[in-house]
Design an enzyme around this catalytic site. Structure first.
Site, PDB file in Angstrom:
ATOM      1  N   TYR A 165      31.736  46.814  33.601  1.00 30.46           N
ATOM      2  CA  TYR A 165      31.845  46.065  32.342  1.00 30.46           C
ATOM      3  C   TYR A 165      30.655  46.228  31.414  1.00 30.46           C
ATOM      4  O   TYR A 165      30.816  46.256  30.209  1.00 30.46           O
ATOM      5  CB  TYR A 165      32.024  44.563  32.630  1.00 30.46           C
ATOM      6  CG  TYR A 165      33.387  44.203  33.152  1.00 30.46           C
ATOM      7  CD1 TYR A 165      33.682  44.276  34.512  1.00 30.46           C
ATOM      8  CD2 TYR A 165      34.398  43.796  32.289  1.00 30.46           C
ATOM      9  CE1 TYR A 165      34.939  43.954  34.987  1.00 30.46           C
ATOM     10  CE2 TYR A 165      35.660  43.468  32.757  1.00 30.46           C
ATOM     11  CZ  TYR A 165      35.932  43.551  34.099  1.00 30.46           C
ATOM     12  OH  TYR A 165      37.186  43.236  34.564  1.00 30.46           O
TER      13      TYR A 165
ATOM     14  N   ASN B 177      34.632  48.735  39.303  1.00 26.10           N
ATOM     15  CA  ASN B 177      34.821  47.804  38.196  1.00 26.10           C
ATOM     16  C   ASN B 177      33.553  47.832  37.369  1.00 26.10           C
ATOM     17  O   ASN B 177      32.468  47.537  37.866  1.00 26.10           O
ATOM     18  CB  ASN B 177      35.062  46.373  38.697  1.00 26.10           C
ATOM     19  CG  ASN B 177      36.450  46.201  39.285  1.00 26.10           C
ATOM     20  OD1 ASN B 177      37.265  47.132  39.264  1.00 26.10           O
ATOM     21  ND2 ASN B 177      36.721  45.018  39.805  1.00 26.10           N
TER      22      ASN B 177
ATOM     23  N   HIS C  69      41.774  39.931  46.442  1.00 29.40           N
ATOM     24  CA  HIS C  69      41.066  39.637  45.193  1.00 29.40           C
ATOM     25  C   HIS C  69      40.758  38.137  45.185  1.00 29.40           C
ATOM     26  O   HIS C  69      41.274  37.383  44.367  1.00 29.40           O
ATOM     27  CB  HIS C  69      41.905  40.068  43.988  1.00 29.40           C
ATOM     28  CG  HIS C  69      41.147  40.210  42.690  1.00 29.40           C
ATOM     29  ND1 HIS C  69      41.198  41.341  41.907  1.00 29.40           N
ATOM     30  CD2 HIS C  69      40.309  39.366  42.037  1.00 29.40           C
ATOM     31  CE1 HIS C  69      40.432  41.174  40.825  1.00 29.40           C
ATOM     32  NE2 HIS C  69      39.887  39.964  40.881  1.00 29.40           N
TER      33      HIS C  69
ATOM     34  N   ARG D 221      47.616  48.014  38.537  1.00 28.04           N
ATOM     35  CA  ARG D 221      46.856  47.493  39.663  1.00 28.04           C
ATOM     36  C   ARG D 221      47.032  45.975  39.713  1.00 28.04           C
ATOM     37  O   ARG D 221      46.777  45.287  38.716  1.00 28.04           O
ATOM     38  CB  ARG D 221      45.369  47.837  39.509  1.00 28.04           C
ATOM     39  CG  ARG D 221      44.488  47.151  40.531  1.00 28.04           C
ATOM     40  CD  ARG D 221      43.019  47.557  40.420  1.00 28.04           C
ATOM     41  NE  ARG D 221      42.266  46.850  41.424  1.00 28.04           N
ATOM     42  CZ  ARG D 221      41.256  46.019  41.187  1.00 28.04           C
ATOM     43  NH1 ARG D 221      40.850  45.801  39.951  1.00 28.04           N
ATOM     44  NH2 ARG D 221      40.643  45.407  42.170  1.00 28.04           N
TER      45      ARG D 221
ATOM     46  N   GLU E 105      35.539  43.790  44.597  1.00 25.22           N
ATOM     47  CA  GLU E 105      34.203  43.289  44.286  1.00 25.22           C
ATOM     48  C   GLU E 105      33.539  42.484  45.396  1.00 25.22           C
ATOM     49  O   GLU E 105      33.355  41.266  45.280  1.00 25.22           O
ATOM     50  CB  GLU E 105      34.234  42.468  42.999  1.00 25.22           C
ATOM     51  CG  GLU E 105      34.644  43.274  41.784  1.00 25.22           C
ATOM     52  CD  GLU E 105      34.440  42.522  40.468  1.00 25.22           C
ATOM     53  OE1 GLU E 105      34.234  41.297  40.498  1.00 25.22           O
ATOM     54  OE2 GLU E 105      34.491  43.164  39.417  1.00 25.22           O
TER      55      GLU E 105
ATOM     56  N   GLU F 217      38.647  48.426  36.867  1.00 25.74           N
ATOM     57  CA  GLU F 217      38.602  47.369  35.844  1.00 25.74           C
ATOM     58  C   GLU F 217      37.571  47.734  34.800  1.00 25.74           C
ATOM     59  O   GLU F 217      36.521  48.316  35.121  1.00 25.74           O
ATOM     60  CB  GLU F 217      38.175  45.999  36.407  1.00 25.74           C
ATOM     61  CG  GLU F 217      39.228  45.257  37.152  1.00 25.74           C
ATOM     62  CD  GLU F 217      38.727  43.908  37.682  1.00 25.74           C
ATOM     63  OE1 GLU F 217      37.850  43.290  37.045  1.00 25.74           O
ATOM     64  OE2 GLU F 217      39.213  43.494  38.739  1.00 25.74           O
TER      65      GLU F 217
HETATM   66  C1  GBH Z   1      35.907  40.963  37.278  1.00 27.07           C
HETATM   67  O1  GBH Z   1      34.604  40.720  37.724  1.00 27.07           O
HETATM   68  C2  GBH Z   1      36.924  40.355  38.211  1.00 27.07           C
HETATM   69  O2  GBH Z   1      37.343  41.270  39.193  1.00 27.07           O
HETATM   70  C3  GBH Z   1      38.126  39.808  37.488  1.00 27.07           C
HETATM   71  O3  GBH Z   1      38.902  39.035  38.352  1.00 27.07           O
HETATM   72  C4  GBH Z   1      37.664  39.021  36.283  1.00 27.07           C
HETATM   73  O4  GBH Z   1      38.714  38.363  35.630  1.00 27.07           O
HETATM   74  C5  GBH Z   1      36.986  39.991  35.345  1.00 27.07           C
HETATM   75  O5  GBH Z   1      35.897  40.556  35.971  1.00 27.07           O
HETATM   76  C6  GBH Z   1      36.453  39.347  34.075  1.00 27.07           C
HETATM   77  O6  GBH Z   1      35.423  38.455  34.364  1.00 27.07           O
HETATM   78  O7  GBH Z   1      28.986  33.823  34.569  1.00 27.07           O
HETATM   79  O8  GBH Z   1      26.761  34.733  34.332  1.00 27.07           O
HETATM   80  O9  GBH Z   1      27.484  33.851  36.480  1.00 27.07           O
HETATM   81  C7  GBH Z   1      33.605  41.297  36.922  1.00 27.07           C
HETATM   82  C8  GBH Z   1      32.215  41.008  37.418  1.00 27.07           C
HETATM   83  C9  GBH Z   1      30.576  39.403  37.858  1.00 27.07           C
HETATM   84  C10 GBH Z   1      31.825  39.189  35.875  1.00 27.07           C
HETATM   85  C11 GBH Z   1      30.147  37.970  37.744  1.00 27.07           C
HETATM   86  C12 GBH Z   1      31.397  37.749  35.746  1.00 27.07           C
HETATM   87  C13 GBH Z   1      29.734  36.141  36.258  1.00 27.07           C
HETATM   88  C14 GBH Z   1      28.388  36.119  35.666  1.00 27.07           C
HETATM   89  N1  GBH Z   1      31.868  39.616  37.245  1.00 27.07           N
HETATM   90  N2  GBH Z   1      30.120  37.547  36.377  1.00 27.07           N
HETATM   91  S1  GBH Z   1      27.870  34.499  35.227  1.00 27.07           S
END
Ligand code: GBH
Length: 491
Positions: A318, A316, A129, A84, A174, A386
């Site tokens: 995490y 996505n 993106h 992807r 996202e 993701e």
């Molecule tokens: C993904 O977002 C993205 O699609 C990707 O590009 C990125 O590299 C990957 O995650 C890893 O971060 O710092 O406390 O303000 C995942 C969802 C939501 C994760 C916002 C980071 C920031 C929170 N993201 N979050 S904060």
């Protein structure tokens, strides 16, 4: 349900798709080469470098523009079924609109795609993106209702040029991060900081733009190209801290405000923004002296147009949080999107922590999130687009914490499959270290380490790369597998 049940080793079916994911601005570099136009990340990092933790940018990044053959070689080393990646809109349309197409941009992606296809790796393309052409931002970007037309025109160029060979398209990566962080806040470009208004204009325009691209594909391309078009939404898991009615409602409001804003218009049977959250924003808007709700309406026609406009649900995922109506609340500005949601969030201390403040290993959270979405939206086709773990830049190649995280994810995927969730594939974030947005190069998500001091941007597999490869090849999680001499080969 974890591990093997009795003597029965749980296996991934042969048609389950394993891949990795990346994004254009995070890996490509070549920010002004061969006719590429400026995008909002170029603009922001050049005019306002200190917004990035290490004042870096994606000018060169992992230099995939010049290293794409090595990228595909890594995919072959891992034995990936799919890859992807996203397209840089301004590399294809330097000014954002389709009156001027950059042939070198088309050629670059053709080369990348063809190199994958040569080795039977299925390309999955994300159209957007986060790297909007700067010229379109100057016209308001996603806050301008004409964005839907610009996006549709761009999508047509993409389907026309790549749809003969690419069968999996994702419109947006996202929406929540685009709208809440970029338009509402200052933690993504274009750092607009319009939390109470910008977040919601963006949300409305984004889902309509998605639906336009979907219908375009469906009508004009799908009959001959026979692919699928979907969207990827960030769905972390939110569960009530206690069983009290207040906390249960708080968790539901959090889910609606966080991802339901984007999922509900597309995947629910009734369409439109989620009910309880919409009522809450309307009430607050009235109290705050607005003569209209800050959350825009859909017309019935728009609702019908957006409803059902996706062949699959890209997730996505995490991490997770516990949600409370009263505890752990920050002082939210009024009016704001966080105030509209108005809940407190908590991560238990026994969840292992990564190099990112927001990312902890929450138990079985892929399953919890997908099981919820399955019930809510009638079990659509899912892809995990993701999922991954961050380490610090000096953490080296022996990434046991990432191995632990990926193994836990695999068990959670198997729980999904056991339970009849319609899950077709999984993309690990990320193939390699890259420009981690506001964190610059200070957080690393790669299965491959990238040396950003080295002009060649040499890529070296971490331990997790060997473990992931072993899982893909043998279709189960082998806890006894311990890569000792880490020499990568193409099998
Ligand atoms: C993904 O977002 C993205 O699609 C990707 O590009 C990125 O590299 C990957 O995650 C890893 O971060 O710092 O406390 O303000 C995942 C969802 C939501 C994760 C916002 C980071 C920031 C929170 N993201 N979050 S904060």
């Amino acid at each position: 349900a974890h591990g093997s049940i009795g003597n029965k080793q749980r296996k991934f079916p042969p048609d389950f798709i394993f891949g990795t994911a990346t994004a254009s601005y995070q890996i490509e570099g070549a920010w002004n080469e061969d006719g590429k136009g400026e995008n909002i990340w170029d603009y922001m990092t050049h005019t306002n470098p200190t917004v990035i933790r290490d004042s870096s940018n994606g000018d060169i990044a992992a230099d995939s523009y010049h290293n794409y053959k090595r990228d595909v070689e890594m995919m072959r080393e891992l034995g990936l079924d799919a890859y992807r990646f996203s397209l840089s809109w301004a590399r294809i349309l330097p000014n954002g609109l389709d009156n001027e197409i950059n042939p070198a941009g088309i050629e670059f992606y053709n080369n990348y795609i063809n190199e994958m296809l040569k080795y039977n790796i299925e390309p999955m393309i994300t159209l957007y993106h986060w790297d909007l052409p700067q010229k379109l931002q100057e016209l308001g970007g996603l806050a301008n209702p004409f964005f839907t037309q610009w996006f549709e025109a761009y999508a047509r160029v993409v389907f026309e040029n790549f749809g003969d060979r690419v069968k999996l398209f994702i419109t947006f990566n996202e929406p929540r991060e685009i709208c809440y962080q970029g338009y509402g806040g200052d933690t993504k470009a274009p750092i607009l900081n319009s939390t109470a208004i910008g977040t919601y204009l963006c949300a409305k325009n984004l889902v309509v733009a998605h639906a336009k691209a979907y219908h375009l594909y469906n009508k004009e391309f799908k009959p001959t190209q026979k692919g699928q078009c979907g969207i990827t939404i960030s769905v972390n898991w939110f569960e009530a801290l206690t069983d009290s009615a207040e906390d249960l409602l708080a968790a539901e409001i959090k889910r609606q405000g966080e991802w339901g804003l984007y999922a509900h218009p597309i995947f629910s049977t009734e369409g439109g923004f989620p009910k309880e959250f919409s009522e809450r924003v309307a009430e607050k808007s009235a109290q705050q002296g607005y003569s209209f709700s800050r959350l825009p309406d859909f017309t019935e026609e728009e609702k019908a147009f957006v409803r059902g406009s996706s062949d699959f649900f890209g997730v996505n995922h995490y991490t997770a949080r516990l949600v409370s109506a009263t505890e752990y609340k920050d002082a939210f500005p009024v009016p704001s999107h966080p105030d509209d949601i108005g809940v407190g969030l908590y991560a238990p201390e026994d969840w292992a922590t990564s190099a990112s403040v927001w990312l902890a290993l929450a138990p079985n959270s892929i399953y919890n999130a997908l099981n919820h979405l399955k019930e809510k939206y009638n079990n659509p086709v899912f892809y995990i687009t993701e999922n991954g773990w961050s380490s610090s830049p000096d953490s080296g190649l022996i990434d046991d914490d990432r191995v632990t995280y990926y193994r836990a994810s695999m068990e959670s995927l198997l729980d999904c499959l056991d339970d009849g969730i319609n899950l077709k594939g999984y993309m690990a974030w990320s193939l390699m270290d890259n420009f981690e947005w506001m964190q610059g190069y200070q957080e690393r998500f790669g299965l491959y380490h990238v040396d950003f001091e080295d002009p060649a941007r040499t890529r070296t597999p971490r331990k997790s790369a060997f473990v992931y490869k072993h899982i893909i090849k043998h279709r189960f999680v082998d806890y006894k597998y311990e890569p000792k001499i880490m020499t990568m080969t193409i099998d």
